[in-house]
Enzyme design. Sequence first.
Site, PDB file in Angstrom:
ATOM      1  N   TYR A 162       0.917  -1.102  -0.589  1.00  0.00           N
ATOM      2  CA  TYR A 162       0.002  -0.137  -0.152  1.00  0.00           C
ATOM      3  C   TYR A 162       0.923   1.686  -0.353  1.00  0.00           C
ATOM      4  CZ  TYR A 162      -3.144  -3.087   1.414  1.00  0.00           C
ATOM      5  OH  TYR A 162      -4.488  -4.436   1.378  1.00  0.00           O
ATOM      6  N   THR A 163       2.167   1.526   0.271  1.00  0.00           N
ATOM      7  CA  THR A 163       3.054   2.329   0.500  1.00  0.00           C
ATOM      8  C   THR A 163       3.847   2.369  -0.332  1.00  0.00           C
ATOM      9  OG1 THR A 163       4.826   1.343   2.494  1.00  0.00           O
ATOM     10  CG2 THR A 163       3.053   2.526   3.286  1.00  0.00           C
TER      11      THR A 163
END
Length: 834
Positions: free
Chosen positions: A141-142
Amino acid sequence: MAVKKNKEDNSEERQYSTLTKDILKRVDHISIENELRESYLTYAMSVIVSRALPDVRDGLKPVHRRILYAMYDANLTHDKPYKKSAATVGEVLARYHPHGDAAVYGTMVRMAQDFSMRYLLVDGQGNFGSIDDDPPAAMRYTEARMTRFAEEMLNDIEKETVKFVPNFDDSRTEPSVLPATVPQLLVNGSMGIAIGMATNMPPHNLKEVVNAIVYYIDHQDAEIKDLMRYVQGPDFPTAGIIYGKEGIKEAYTTGKGRIKLRARLEVEETKRDREAIVVKELPYGVVKTTLHEKIADLVKQGKIEGVADIRDESSNRAGIRLIIELKKGVATQIVLNQLWKHTDLETTFGIINLALVNGEPKVLNLKELIKYFVDHRVEVITKRTEYDLNQAKAKAHILEGLLIAQANIEEVIRIIRESENTDAARTTLMNRFKLSEKQAQAILDMPLKRLTALEKLKIEQELQQLREFIAYCEDLLAHPEKILAVIKDELKKISEKYGDDRRSEIIGKTNDTEIDEEDLIHDEDVAVSITTQGFIKRVPASSYRTQGRGGVGVQGGKSQGEHYIEHLFVASTKDYLFIFTDRGKAFWMKVHEIPALSKISQGKSIKFILNLAPEEKITSYFTVSEFDPKQSIIMVTKMGTIKKMELKHLENAKKRGILALTLENNDELVAVSPVQTGDDFIMTTAAGLALRITEEKIRKMGRAAAGVKGISLDDDDICVSGNAIHKGESLIVITENGIGKRLSSKQFNVKGRGGKGQIYIKPDNKTGNVVSVKTVGDKDEIMVVTTDDMTIKIKADSIPELGRNAKGVKIVNISDGARVSDLAVVPADNEEKK
């Protein structure tokens, strides 16, 4: 057949024996002790060098270095779009770091946290965790890329400035160290645990470090104290306050030291006219939510007093704002001192400047850290200059060939046209104009546009610039002091580009700023109550108004069935309180450490304060204004045993407790009283007998002693109290039905130890059992508490002084079903002092 089989078996055995001998010849016999030692050392050094400790040159551990190089290799610079963190982690794992993905991602997350790193190396987008210890989002997600600051670590890496080594599977190479234009180890610090050693290096301010390095370059014989004029001390990303400079000096001098860190607090006025302590900066490494919970728990336990509310008003805009709202009238500095003592608002940072020097761990002082960085930069700039020089010479060589071709362009064209092929043309050009193979090839590759007069001028100008640059490089390599000047110039540019103001404030010695809690405590009389269930509290004695004898009193607690106030006494907040249990165990504490609560509150459990056993009960107590080790006390048991002992034996009792008296079976400690030399001591029984003896007739004993016989008791009688008698004092007696009287001490003759005593009261159904016997002066006041937690305060002289055979008078009116549980004396000197 049997004979044949035996022959075959023998043949197999011979073959097996021969094979075994051959194997044994190839077996090396070694000591298991030596093998374990060598294998363990090999493993330990692998952990030390390959994982746990930073290199002194670039300040990075292998995993940090590999993350940055993988980003560099993927062109994830600060001006490029972000890329999924998972992609970077995958690159690192596949190419350089054959370990778990969690270790790599965890490291990358830390490199992107502004509360972990003083100068960020990774620019993260997404949830990378928080100072509240919130976990980061999963790496899918990052997104991340290098910061501009991190790019400075890799400057000139393409110029053969550092050694490259094969990766774990020999499929590619990786840098053994980064060029590191910035002093990464000093400005960002490092933490790591190896085998048998650990490093814990704090971060520093870039401007200060650069100034110190510049000074060192100009004064290489400088002492550490000279460098400390520039590097004031650590500078943590979470700011805070560093107390004392001795720990800093020790760490910079020896490589090891301890510094005290404190949160930055401000005191604000709230809308409710209260003061609030606002936490705005935390010590490095302290988790805000954990701190919040810890303070709340300590308030519940009564270890931190005077706190009305705790709330977290932190935000991205306001920053950290942990609000500790105080109760009205509470001394703020006292609460602050309690917070410093019991919470992580004050912590210690142990500095260990351990880093790898030439592959070996070494503890380094400040000067050595600077020296090794400068040495590394000298090597990098030397190699960079050599690389640039070689590149410039190679290019100048080509340009010289092009100029020769332009000067003889007609002949060059003829040779090329007449040549059978490229190789022949190249050979002819080399022979005709004394050119090198590279020059000849460059002429053959030259486009026609470069034959113009303008292009010739450009080549001449470029060649002139190259010759000047070559001269500069050769001069630089010939003069080491000029390389040092380059290092200084580059560092100054780094400082101007990334330098910022110091965040952590450093102030003088801690002792200079600490305020003694005792000096700030308001010296007042307080009524201390202990319930049957072991709940304790204190309230100002002044909150109980003096009434006439025979009154009902006021509510002093919350009685619930058999849970009521069992003990009551009055003392100064600065007094020492000694508490004794039925099992002969002793504790001591300061009265102000008892939780201050309202009159109707039931109190705090004493088990949060004292280390009491589950079935242990408090039976006696006394207070003294000074802790005099030579002060004597006399203890009295239910079966009439007495023991005299000095307070020095209880010095270590504190809140954990210590055994003060060895008891026989079924015996209990019922009373303890301090005595002075020459005092008389009076013991009283439940049946109404009192024995007065001289203190001097009782010898002092050690802590383990069981005591001696004090009073002779009938089979159905027990001892209930023991008090020292001072000049001018009388006895005051109260029974469970609220009947009491005063008796002059002169009515009791001094007897020998072991006697039966004289009558002081005749208990009956009207009076009820004797509850308490105390000594009291004419100007004193007394407080009486009942089992329904009603408390009355009356003047002692309002109670008549009667004879030993008198029944007494009504002191307090008791409601149906209730009874008196204790009596406390409020000394007149306390009232005057207050």
